[in-house]
Each structure stands twice: as C-alpha cells, then as structure tokens.
Design an enzyme around this catalytic site. Sequence first.
Site, mmCIF file in Angstrom:
data_model
loop_
_atom_site.group_PDB
_atom_site.id
_atom_site.type_symbol
_atom_site.label_atom_id
_atom_site.label_comp_id
_atom_site.label_asym_id
_atom_site.label_seq_id
_atom_site.Cartn_x
_atom_site.Cartn_y
_atom_site.Cartn_z
ATOM 1 N N THR B 204 14.716 60.410 64.892
ATOM 2 C CA THR B 204 15.704 59.342 64.993
ATOM 3 C C THR B 204 16.021 59.064 66.461
ATOM 4 O OG1 THR B 204 16.685 59.952 62.884
ATOM 5 C CG2 THR B 204 18.109 58.760 64.431
ATOM 6 N N GLY B 234 20.208 58.236 54.953
ATOM 7 C CA GLY B 234 20.781 59.316 55.755
ATOM 8 C C GLY B 234 21.973 58.834 56.560
ATOM 9 N N THR B 255 21.621 62.562 65.586
ATOM 10 C CA THR B 255 20.295 62.705 64.982
ATOM 11 C C THR B 255 20.224 64.069 64.325
ATOM 12 O OG1 THR B 255 17.924 62.813 65.433
ATOM 13 C CG2 THR B 255 19.371 63.600 67.172
ATOM 14 N N GLY B 256 19.539 64.149 63.190
ATOM 15 C CA GLY B 256 19.425 65.459 62.537
ATOM 16 C C GLY B 256 19.341 65.335 61.038
ATOM 17 N N GLY B 258 20.476 64.300 58.057
ATOM 18 C CA GLY B 258 21.465 63.266 57.810
ATOM 19 C C GLY B 258 22.568 63.654 56.847
#
Lengths: 336, 336
Positions: B204, B234, B255-256, B258
């Site tokens: 992302t 997400g 980011t990660g 979600g």
Amino acid sequence: MINKILLLIVIAIGSFINSSAQETDHRIAIIIHGGAGTILKSNLSPEMEQRYRDTITLALMAGYNVLRNHGSSLDAVEAAINVMEDSPLFNAGKGAVFTHEGTNELDASIMNGKTLSAGAVAAVKHIKNPISLARMVMERSKHVMLTGDGAEAFAQQQGMQLVPQSYFYTERRWQELQRAKAEERNDSLKNSVPKDSMIEKHGTVGCVALDLNGNLAAGTSTGGLTNKRFGRIGDSPIIGAGTYADNRSCAASATGDGEYFIRVGVTRDVAAMVEYGRMNLQQAADSAMAKVNALGGTGGVVVLNTKGQMAISFNTEGMYRAYIDENGKPVVLIYK
Amino acid sequence: MINKILLLIVIAIGSFINSSAQETDHRIAIIIHGGAGTILKSNLSPEMEQRYRDTITLALMAGYNVLRNHGSSLDAVEAAINVMEDSPLFNAGKGAVFTHEGTNELDASIMNGKTLSAGAVAAVKHIKNPISLARMVMERSKHVMLTGDGAEAFAQQQGMQLVPQSYFYTERRWQELQRAKAEERNDSLKNSVPKDSMIEKHGTVGCVALDLNGNLAAGTSTGGLTNKRFGRIGDSPIIGAGTYADNRSCAASATGDGEYFIRVGVTRDVAAMVEYGRMNLQQAADSAMAKVNALGGTGGVVVLNTKGQMAISFNTEGMYRAYIDENGKPVVLIYK
C-alpha cells in the site's frame, strides 16, 4: 391490538427476569435508535406514532431480555436491530429505501467492545438482516468489511439464505423514490443546485448494549439514502464512523448525514474524547455532534459505557430512541 | 540509467525551487510510504532495492516540487501517489495484486485537513489512478465513499477514462496469486488453519503533506490483499483507518494488515491522541501501532502536523518510506 398485548407480555417477562438478574454485580443497559431527522409531532399521525412506539419498545425489550437472560451484549444488539430490520417502519432491512436504480442496497456493522473485533457489510442486496451478516463477517471470517456480491457469496457459504429484492419492496419507500426523482428533475429544470430533499432520510437503526460480564457492543444497520447512486456508502458500515465499541471508553452508534459522520469519525471521536479527553459521555457526544453541525450535517448518536452511563445527542427535530431506565422500565422518546 | 539522470534533474530542480520558497512563513513538508512488511536486505537484490529507491525518490520529489511551487498539500499528495500508482513496484495502481478470481480491485482515499473534506473509492477495477478518483469524489460529488461499478460510472460521468483490467497485469503479481492459491491448497490438504502467507502483502502507498498555506492533506492507495475474495475492503479507503487529516491535530496515512487498522481506527486514533491526549506525534504514532501490535497486526503509519513535525512508526522488518529533511534533502529509508 394483538401487537399491544404481545408488547405487554414481553415487558412483563422482562420485568420478571429483571428481578432475578439484579443480584449480579454488573449493571446491564441498552439504548436503541431508529433514526434522527425532521420528525415533528405535526407530521406524524397518532396511529403512525403508536406503531413506531410499539416497534421500538419490542426492539428494546428483545435486546433487554437477552441481557436479562445473561446473554451477551452482542446478542442483545443483534436481537434489537433484527426487530427493527424486520419492520417496514425503519430504513434498514425490510423498510430499506430505494436506490436511484430502484434497487435496495443495505449496509451494517457491529463491534465487540471487549476484543475490538468488528464486522461490516456494504451494498448487499439480498440479505434480510444485514446486522447478522456483519456479525458473521466478524466471527467467521478473518476480515472486517465485505461488500456487494462478494459479501453475499460469503453469506451463502455460511448457510445464510438470501432473499429476493422484492422482499424489500414497500409502497412507502417506492413513493419516496418517485418524489426524490421528481424533485431532482425540478431542480435540474430550474438549473438550481439540488437542495436537500424533504424526504425523511434518516431511518438508520442502531443499538448499544452492556451485558452482565461488563462487555459493551454496538451495531448499526441502514438502507442508506433514497435515490442514492454510484455505489455510495455512508457511515453505517464504517467502523469509527457509524459504529464503535471499546470497553475502555464506550460503545456508540450513529445516524444521520453519513458523509459528515465519516469526516468527523463520530463514534471513534466520542470514544477518543472519553478515553483521552476525560470527558463524560454527554460532553463527548455533544462535542462530536457539534462538529457534525459545524460542517452542516444533521443526525444523532447514542453512547453507553461499562458503568451503564448513557448519553444521547442529536441536532434534529426528533430522533426515535429508547432505553431502559434505572427502575428497569422502558423509556421511548421521539421528539426533542 | 535514464531514470537516474531524470532523478538527478528532478532533485536539482527541487533544490532550486527550494531556495526561493524558503522566504515564506510556513514550512512545507512531505512524507511518503510504499508499504511495510517483511522487507529484509537479504530478500531484496541490489537492483530491486535501487529500483525502489529511485521510484520512491521520484514520488517524493513529485510531491515536494508541487509544494515548492506553492501548490496545495492535496496536489502534492495526489502527485506523489500517482507516481507510485504508475509504477509496477507497489501494490497500488499498475502493480495492484490479484484477487482470488484473478481480477484487480483497488481502493483509495484522500482527506483535506483544512476542511475535513474527504473522498474514497473501493473495489474499483478499471481506474488507473484511484487516488485521483477519490479526489474527484471529494471535490465533485456530495458523497465521501463510492464503490464498485457505481464509482466507475461516476468516473466516466466526470470524464475520467477507464482502463481495461489487462492494464494491471504484471507477471510478478500473477505469480504471487498462484503461490497464494498453492499455499491455500496445501493448508486445506493438511486441514490446518491457513497460516499467514509469506507473500509480501503490504505494498500500500500513501502520503502526507503540508503546504505553504499551512494546510495538511493525507492520501492512501492500494490493491488490497493477494487472493482476497468476498469483496473484502481493508483500511486504505476507510477515513479514520487508512487515512485522516485535520489541521488541528495531524495528517496520517497507514499501511499494513487492514483489518487491525480498521479496528483500532489508527489514523483517527493518532489524531485524537494528539488533539485530546496532548501527545507528540511520535508518541501517538507509536501508541496506535502498539494497539495494532497487541491485536496481532503489523504495518506502519506516517504522521505530519502543521508545524512540519514528522513521525513514522512501524512494527515490521521494513517500511518503504521517504521524507525531505530540514536541509531540503530527500531521505529514503527501507529497513529498520
């Protein structure tokens, strides 16, 4: 009349269970709402007002009796919202409004205040009880939010029966769509900026509950906006906008002009002001609604914490809302 | 090689504009990220690392040059993210991962810290630059979030050209889908709970920026999860989860994993801790990431306020990230 007798029986059973459950340490509590908007006594016939009061009471007691029976706050939230989803009165489930295309697209979300688990569905067309599907997403998938056809494929995989779109047909909502389209045509003929429709937009339903184990839950369910298009999603399925629950702060469910509630992040904001700003629930609810108001939005929010303290805040003429008071009695309110 | 020369020219122009703009009162600032995950030096060839560094620098300078030219933070965020969306390296735009069905479904959101206006699109399949469509939703519709076919109908109505799904085909992402499906088959043969895929999930992209007028903006764009199904959404298109911006507190992009970022409401939480909890940006970013970590999630967040103060926090092996330091020089970082 039969409804009324049923209602009295439900309340009587509730009161009975009440007395046996009060021996435990924790307080239980529940608030429900059925939307906020231009709800004036002059616009609501006595018969319609009574229908709303009866159904709201049934929904409240459905949730309350779950809590009285040592059920979880999640079960209570789902039970209360299911009653409102199954009624044609509210803009959720059966009574969902129509999109521009003449379809019905429903959104819902639910959150567990103990674990911060959450589930949401958006733009589903064949789900009788979107709040129950949101709960399935929370408990049986690794995801939080599923949308559209995909969400319905998940529902079927989980054994949930789909309903045809015709299930959501109600004459009242269909006429609202026709009026909204007529207004739109008038606006475009006059080449004016589309003004806010006078059509009752805010029938989103929601519930917050506190169970005997001291756990909070919140849920929200809606049909969105009459005449909506472009796959528009409002605040109801957005965790932190329409729904939030965290035992450390509070559970909250909102209703209103979804766009403003997303921008403020109303339910997450209320929880944050309680947790970090050390506000009491009413201050936090009023402060979040003041931000919505400042941006030009209308609606309301219901809030509950693990002590059983409650707050309701709205900036509209009315808000269908109900809770159980300290004596275990249902309180149903509509107007300011 | 041509890329490198181009890069040097871009930086040179940036530095030149830099010196003329420093006369104004306000500081400008920008941070971008290109995802956080298991990014180890041992896994990244020197050539790939250089490609990432070059593209990240180009994206950073694209945004920075907008700010230097007295452009708005919204323009800077869009410009920086467009560069990463147009690169096959990141899981956004061109490099978006594949869904279970072999399609690409993209999500993005953007927010204006001055007005709290916001726009988001989810599950779009034919939009080259989802962040630009999110901005159109914000500026040219009365809605915040549009999804699926409806969002694309809006794009067409606004004159945006759609791209065929084949535009998003990259061999690398296609192979990732095949590996993810093979892993899934293995897991199901072994009747084991599906373990977290070793496939790089976190590409992302996002950006936060501060312009000469002292206004913040934030944006995030993604292709979501490899092998995702059921219309999963997400945190990236969720205002308050993947993206938030408020001049009163900060701008943040995350980011990660979600689902965890939605449950915590990471970007809204960071803003709330800054505003109500009087934390500094790094404390707030670390605190939000600690909550994600406690739930079992991984990823990162970048944060910026109107003073130009910055914070980056992540709990993964690496995070593609870059910012402009106090001397106007680009700083590009990948590993811990």
